[in-house]
Design a protein around this motif. Structure first.
Motif, PDB file in Angstrom:
ATOM      1  N   ILE A  79      -4.640   3.266  -2.508  1.00  0.00           N
ATOM      2  CA  ILE A  79      -6.018   2.788  -2.686  1.00  0.00           C
ATOM      3  C   ILE A  79      -6.413   2.904  -4.151  1.00  0.00           C
ATOM      4  O   ILE A  79      -7.000   1.983  -4.724  1.00  0.00           O
ATOM      5  N   GLY A  80      -6.068   4.028  -4.777  1.00  0.00           N
ATOM      6  CA  GLY A  80      -6.368   4.209  -6.195  1.00  0.00           C
ATOM      7  C   GLY A  80      -5.686   3.154  -7.051  1.00  0.00           C
ATOM      8  O   GLY A  80      -6.293   2.600  -7.979  1.00  0.00           O
ATOM      9  N   ASP A  81      -4.431   2.856  -6.740  1.00  0.00           N
ATOM     10  CA  ASP A  81      -3.705   1.819  -7.474  1.00  0.00           C
ATOM     11  C   ASP A  81      -4.363   0.447  -7.285  1.00  0.00           C
ATOM     12  O   ASP A  81      -4.461  -0.338  -8.236  1.00  0.00           O
ATOM     13  N   MET A  82      -4.804   0.170  -6.064  1.00  0.00           N
ATOM     14  CA  MET A  82      -5.448  -1.110  -5.777  1.00  0.00           C
ATOM     15  C   MET A  82      -6.740  -1.247  -6.594  1.00  0.00           C
ATOM     16  O   MET A  82      -6.985  -2.286  -7.217  1.00  0.00           O
ATOM     17  N   VAL A  83      -7.537  -0.197  -6.623  1.00  0.00           N
ATOM     18  CA  VAL A  83      -8.788  -0.233  -7.380  1.00  0.00           C
ATOM     19  C   VAL A  83      -8.493  -0.385  -8.870  1.00  0.00           C
ATOM     20  O   VAL A  83      -9.108  -1.197  -9.566  1.00  0.00           O
TER      21      VAL A  83
END
Length: 72
Positions: free
Chosen positions: A56-60
């Motif tokens: 999720i952090g990578d996506m954001v």
């Protein structure tokens, strides 16, 4: 205890204009509440898909600038 009134957010796509549109119910006017509901829905969806916090952090990190650049 009296429960708060139900509220709604409708999300639609407009591929011709390359946009995502949000329509809020008339009783959903507080931007903080709108943001809370949208972020809770996003994280709930990510969790149901089995995404990790790192994913999720990578996506954001990868896509936030793309969305914020479109608003200028």
């Amino acid at each position: 205890m009296e429960l708060p009134e139900d509220k709604a957010i409708e999300i639609t796509t407009d591929y011709e204009n390359q946009s995502i549109n949000l329509r809020f119910s008339d009783n959903l006017t507080d931007d903080r509440e709108r943001g809370y509901i949208l972020s809770a829905a996003f994280f709930s969806f990510c969790a149901s898909q089995g995404l990790s916090k790192d994913e999720i952090g990578d996506m954001v990190s990868s896509y936030y600038d793309e969305f914020s650049d479109n608003e200028n």
